[in-house]
Design a protein around this motif. Structure first.
Motif, PDB file in Angstrom:
ATOM      1  N   ASN A   1     -83.632 -58.768   4.938  1.00 25.11           N
ATOM      2  CA  ASN A   1     -84.493 -59.570   4.146  1.00 25.11           C
ATOM      3  C   ASN A   1     -85.857 -59.262   3.764  1.00 25.11           C
ATOM      4  N   MET A   2     -86.035 -58.947   2.764  1.00 27.94           N
ATOM      5  CA  MET A   2     -87.702 -58.564   2.195  1.00 27.94           C
ATOM      6  C   MET A   2     -88.266 -59.957   1.555  1.00 27.94           C
ATOM      7  N   GLY A   3     -89.501 -59.858   1.879  1.00 24.00           N
ATOM      8  CA  GLY A   3     -90.246 -60.915   1.124  1.00 24.00           C
ATOM      9  C   GLY A   3     -90.376 -62.043   1.637  1.00 24.00           C
ATOM     10  N   ASN A   4     -90.441 -63.216   1.046  1.00 27.23           N
ATOM     11  CA  ASN A   4     -90.976 -64.637   1.518  1.00 27.23           C
ATOM     12  C   ASN A   4     -89.940 -65.662   0.894  1.00 27.23           C
ATOM     13  N   ARG A   5     -89.207 -66.372   1.529  1.00 30.15           N
ATOM     14  CA  ARG A   5     -88.472 -67.363   1.136  1.00 30.15           C
ATOM     15  C   ARG A   5     -89.263 -68.489   0.260  1.00 30.15           C
ATOM     16  N   ASP A   6     -90.750 -68.769   0.969  1.00 30.81           N
ATOM     17  CA  ASP A   6     -91.455 -69.512   0.244  1.00 30.81           C
ATOM     18  C   ASP A   6     -92.075 -68.639  -1.079  1.00 30.81           C
ATOM     19  N   LEU A   7     -91.740 -68.982  -2.066  1.00 28.45           N
ATOM     20  CA  LEU A   7     -92.301 -68.073  -3.369  1.00 28.45           C
ATOM     21  C   LEU A   7     -93.594 -68.523  -3.629  1.00 28.45           C
ATOM     22  N   THR A   8     -94.109 -69.512  -3.038  1.00 28.74           N
ATOM     23  CA  THR A   8     -95.370 -69.803  -3.445  1.00 28.74           C
ATOM     24  C   THR A   8     -96.463 -69.199  -2.518  1.00 28.74           C
ATOM     25  N   LYS A   9     -95.955 -68.200  -1.771  1.00 32.76           N
ATOM     26  CA  LYS A   9     -96.694 -67.578  -0.804  1.00 32.76           C
ATOM     27  C   LYS A   9     -96.314 -66.020  -0.962  1.00 32.76           C
ATOM     28  N   ALA A  10     -97.526 -65.196  -0.778  1.00 29.10           N
ATOM     29  CA  ALA A  10     -97.286 -63.635  -0.881  1.00 29.10           C
ATOM     30  C   ALA A  10     -96.080 -63.180   0.187  1.00 29.10           C
ATOM     31  N   PRO A  11     -95.684 -62.332  -0.422  1.00 30.62           N
ATOM     32  CA  PRO A  11     -95.650 -61.473  -1.556  1.00 30.62           C
ATOM     33  C   PRO A  11     -95.120 -62.031  -2.933  1.00 30.62           C
ATOM     34  N   TYR A  12     -94.681 -63.196  -2.801  1.00 29.96           N
ATOM     35  CA  TYR A  12     -94.439 -63.928  -3.859  1.00 29.96           C
ATOM     36  C   TYR A  12     -93.000 -63.394  -4.711  1.00 29.96           C
ATOM     37  N   TYR A  13     -92.109 -62.993  -3.426  1.00 32.11           N
ATOM     38  CA  TYR A  13     -90.753 -62.750  -3.865  1.00 32.11           C
ATOM     39  C   TYR A  13     -89.859 -62.697  -2.749  1.00 32.11           C
ATOM     40  N   PHE A  14     -88.421 -62.657  -2.888  1.00 29.93           N
ATOM     41  CA  PHE A  14     -87.607 -62.886  -1.724  1.00 29.93           C
ATOM     42  C   PHE A  14     -86.430 -61.973  -1.960  1.00 29.93           C
ATOM     43  N   THR A  15     -85.917 -61.212  -1.426  1.00 27.56           N
ATOM     44  CA  THR A  15     -84.734 -60.457  -1.792  1.00 27.56           C
ATOM     45  C   THR A  15     -83.935 -60.189  -0.386  1.00 27.56           C
ATOM     46  N   PRO A  16     -82.876 -60.891  -0.492  1.00 27.54           N
ATOM     47  CA  PRO A  16     -81.795 -60.995   1.009  1.00 27.54           C
ATOM     48  C   PRO A  16     -81.250 -59.604   0.838  1.00 27.54           C
ATOM     49  N   ASP A  17     -81.031 -59.250   2.332  1.00 29.38           N
ATOM     50  CA  ASP A  17     -79.942 -58.316   2.462  1.00 29.38           C
ATOM     51  C   ASP A  17     -80.138 -56.969   1.729  1.00 29.38           C
ATOM     52  N   VAL A  18     -81.191 -56.456   1.895  1.00 32.32           N
ATOM     53  CA  VAL A  18     -81.763 -55.207   1.331  1.00 32.32           C
ATOM     54  C   VAL A  18     -80.928 -54.191   2.169  1.00 32.32           C
ATOM     55  N   PRO A  19     -79.976 -53.209   1.629  1.00 31.60           N
ATOM     56  CA  PRO A  19     -79.455 -52.217   2.410  1.00 31.60           C
ATOM     57  C   PRO A  19     -80.159 -50.971   2.717  1.00 31.60           C
ATOM     58  N   TYR A  20     -79.592 -50.478   3.773  1.00 31.98           N
ATOM     59  CA  TYR A  20     -80.276 -49.211   4.299  1.00 31.98           C
ATOM     60  C   TYR A  20     -81.733 -48.798   4.054  1.00 31.98           C
ATOM     61  N   VAL A  21     -82.373 -49.518   4.851  1.00 26.00           N
ATOM     62  CA  VAL A  21     -83.910 -49.445   5.168  1.00 26.00           C
ATOM     63  C   VAL A  21     -84.322 -48.556   5.874  1.00 26.00           C
ATOM     64  N   MET A  22     -85.274 -47.551   5.342  1.00 26.22           N
ATOM     65  CA  MET A  22     -85.800 -46.588   5.962  1.00 26.22           C
ATOM     66  C   MET A  22     -87.461 -46.562   5.989  1.00 26.22           C
ATOM     67  N   TYR A  23     -88.197 -47.009   6.998  1.00 30.33           N
ATOM     68  CA  TYR A  23     -89.657 -47.060   6.905  1.00 30.33           C
ATOM     69  C   TYR A  23     -90.291 -45.700   7.273  1.00 30.33           C
ATOM     70  N   TYR A  24     -91.262 -45.496   6.351  1.00 32.40           N
ATOM     71  CA  TYR A  24     -91.944 -44.372   6.717  1.00 32.40           C
ATOM     72  C   TYR A  24     -93.471 -44.250   6.538  1.00 32.40           C
ATOM     73  N   ASN A  25     -93.820 -45.497   5.845  1.00 35.01           N
ATOM     74  CA  ASN A  25     -95.408 -45.593   5.712  1.00 35.01           C
ATOM     75  C   ASN A  25     -95.827 -47.185   5.620  1.00 35.01           C
ATOM     76  N   GLY A  26     -95.961 -47.564   7.025  1.00 29.97           N
ATOM     77  CA  GLY A  26     -96.213 -48.929   7.024  1.00 29.97           C
ATOM     78  C   GLY A  26     -95.109 -49.889   6.627  1.00 29.97           C
ATOM     79  N   ASP A  27     -95.463 -50.549   5.721  1.00 27.05           N
ATOM     80  CA  ASP A  27     -94.310 -51.469   5.113  1.00 27.05           C
ATOM     81  C   ASP A  27     -93.580 -50.718   4.035  1.00 27.05           C
ATOM     82  N   GLU A  28     -93.746 -49.404   3.477  1.00 20.57           N
ATOM     83  CA  GLU A  28     -93.239 -48.894   2.518  1.00 20.57           C
ATOM     84  C   GLU A  28     -91.940 -48.241   2.992  1.00 20.57           C
ATOM     85  N   ALA A  29     -90.758 -48.354   2.399  1.00 16.84           N
ATOM     86  CA  ALA A  29     -89.490 -47.781   2.838  1.00 16.84           C
ATOM     87  C   ALA A  29     -88.675 -47.160   1.567  1.00 16.84           C
TER      88      ALA A  29
END
Length: 495
Positions: free
Chosen positions: A424-452
């Motif tokens: 899951n990416m983002g925050n379920r509480d959309l009133t708080k940063a990063p002001y989005y919520f995307t559940p079940d993002v598939p095949y995540v490969m981090y390479y630079n901090g929180d960038e993937a």
């Protein structure tokens, strides 16, 4: 003038007037006859002989003194005894012979149940170091030194030949002996292991008690000594402990029996089969001899080739651009071919007799070919494309969506440091940063901090900047990259 005596005829009567003065002359008158009135000289008295009686008496007396002094230099002092044997006035050699003879003829009389037998010290193999004892007695008590005469008797340590003594005692008193039973080893098919049958002790005469009895008799000057022949335990030649140690070795052999290539037991051998090759025999010294039958081993040697031979299997590894391995795709297995086995059976039989059942086969190995795949990922922000390279050749490429203005994706050279199949990416509480919520993002490969790099199912506007900094990819493309790129894969992000 010299008086001359005339010797008248015997028939004439003595005549006092017959004594007359005679003439003086230098020569003696010839002998004459008294009857004729002739003159004769009186014989002269013989000279006295010198007397040497004292000298003749002194010669033998001096010789005796010299002999006495000489003998005192080589004889043992009077009153000296060794272990009850008088040796005074003896040379060390004679003293040694006397002590040895005294011991040899000393008799042990066995009494008690099963006894009523006699055996001599000679039959028992008893001995003392009589020469050393005699030499010591002479050194401490020489005859020439009267202060050492009549010394306290010295003792002698009696030794005994245990084997000879046991034989002699057994022959003299067989009723006192029962044979011990040696420990044995046999293979047990039910447990597929070698098992030990414990030893059982026998009975006999304690040899040490016989030795002590002889020593006491010798010290007391006795030629006979009685000994209550109480039966004592006689240990078996092959002990339980010895058998158990050999059994442990044999079972360890069964645990490891096989034909090896390196450290790999390529052809294991069934325990019962291995045991059938081995013969275990007790030895005269109470141990066990292990041997093996090469002829019995040969049939298995003849069947080894198809079990050992194999073709090489090539390998594959994924590396970075420097050649460091990131992941092994295929290990690679070397090929091998069995070598000359003409002596394997006999060599293995010899090795088994030493307690080693792991036989290393003669094998020729063929190394596998290992293919190296140097992989990296380039993300071109200008073209909005991700390109996969393998050994500097393009494998795949896709349009992606990088960070939109204000959330632009960072540039530089990175490595994939973690991977998640879903998140899951983002925050379920959309009133708080990063002001989005995307559940079940598939095949995540981090390479630079929180960038993937990750799959994207919520839009298909690839080729355009759409994300909050991550590299959006079609789900199928992200799945491919997820499997293709191991952790550590280099990621270059640039314009």
């Amino acid at each position: 003038m010299t008086d001359v005596v005339t010797r008248p005829n015997a028939d004439s009567a003595p005549d006092d007037d017959a004594i007359v003065d005679g003439p003086v002359g230098d020569a003696a008158a010839p002998p004459g006859d008294a009857t004729t009135g002739e003159y004769a000289w009186a014989p002269a008295e013989p000279p006295k002989r010198s007397k040497h009686l004292g000298w003749w008496i002194g010669v033998p007396a001096g010789a005796a003194v010299i002999a006495l002094v000489a003998s005192s230099l080589v004889l043992i002092a009077p009153g000296t005894s060794i272990a009850g044997v008088p040796v005074g006035f003896s040379t060390p050699g004679a003293a040694a012979d006397a002590v040895a003879a005294q011991l040899a003829t000393t008799t042990v009389v066995l009494t008690g149940d099963g006894g009523d037998a006699e055996v001599t010290a000679a039959e028992l193999g008893a001995s003392v170091d009589s020469r050393a004892l005699a030499d010591r007695a002479f050194a401490l008590h020489p005859m020439w030194n009267p202060t050492t005469w009549f010394a306290d008797p010295s003792t002698a340590a009696v030794s005994i030949d245990e084997e000879a003594a046991t034989t002699a005692l057994r022959e003299a008193a067989p009723a006192l002996y029962t044979d011990p039973v040696d420990a044995t080893i046999a293979f047990d098919a039910a447990t597929a292991s070698f098992m030990t049958t414990p030893a059982e002790p026998g009975t006999g005469v304690d040899v040490e008690s016989v030795r002590l009895a002889l020593q006491t008799a010798l010290a007391d000057g006795e030629s006979r000594v009685e000994l209550d022949a109480t039966p004592a335990e006689v240990a078996a030649i092959t002990s339980t402990a010895t058998a158990e140690a050999s059994t442990a070795t044999l079972n360890s052999m069964l645990d490891t029996a096989g034909f090896y290539v390196g450290t790999e037991r390529t052809v294991p051998i069934d325990r019962a089969v291995a045991a059938s090759w081995i013969t275990v025999q007790p030895t005269d010294d109470g141990t066990f001899d292990i041997s093996a039958d090469a002829a019995a081993i040969q049939p298995m040697v003849d069947s080894l080739a198809p079990l050992v031979n194999r073709a090489a299997e090539n390998g594959k590894v994924i590396t970075d651009s420097s050649g460091d391995v990131l992941r092994e795709e295929a290990a690679g297995i070397s090929g091998r071919a069995l070598g000359d086995t003409s002596s394997v059976a006999s060599d293995y039989a010899t090795q088994l007799s030493t307690g080693n059942a792991a036989f290393t086969l003669p094998v020729t190995e063929v190394a596998p070919v290992i293919t190296t795949l140097a992989r990296r990922i380039e993300v071109n922000l200008s073209d909005q494309q991700a390109v996969l390279y393998e050994n500097n050749a393009v494998v795949q490429s896709w349009y992606i969506s990088s960070g939109k203005d204000g959330f632009n994706s960072g540039t530089g050279n990175f490595r994939i440091n973690s991977k998640l199949t879903s998140q899951n990416m983002g925050n379920r509480d959309l009133t708080k940063a990063p002001y989005y919520f995307t559940p079940d993002v598939p095949y995540v490969m981090y390479y630079n901090g929180d960038e993937a790099l990750h799959g994207t199912y919520w839009h298909d506007n690839f080729g355009n900047q759409m994300s909050h900094g991550c590299i959006n990819m079609p789900v199928s493309a992200a799945e491919y990259v997820f499997d293709w790129a191991p952790i550590g894969t280099e990621v270059s992000v640039h314009y």
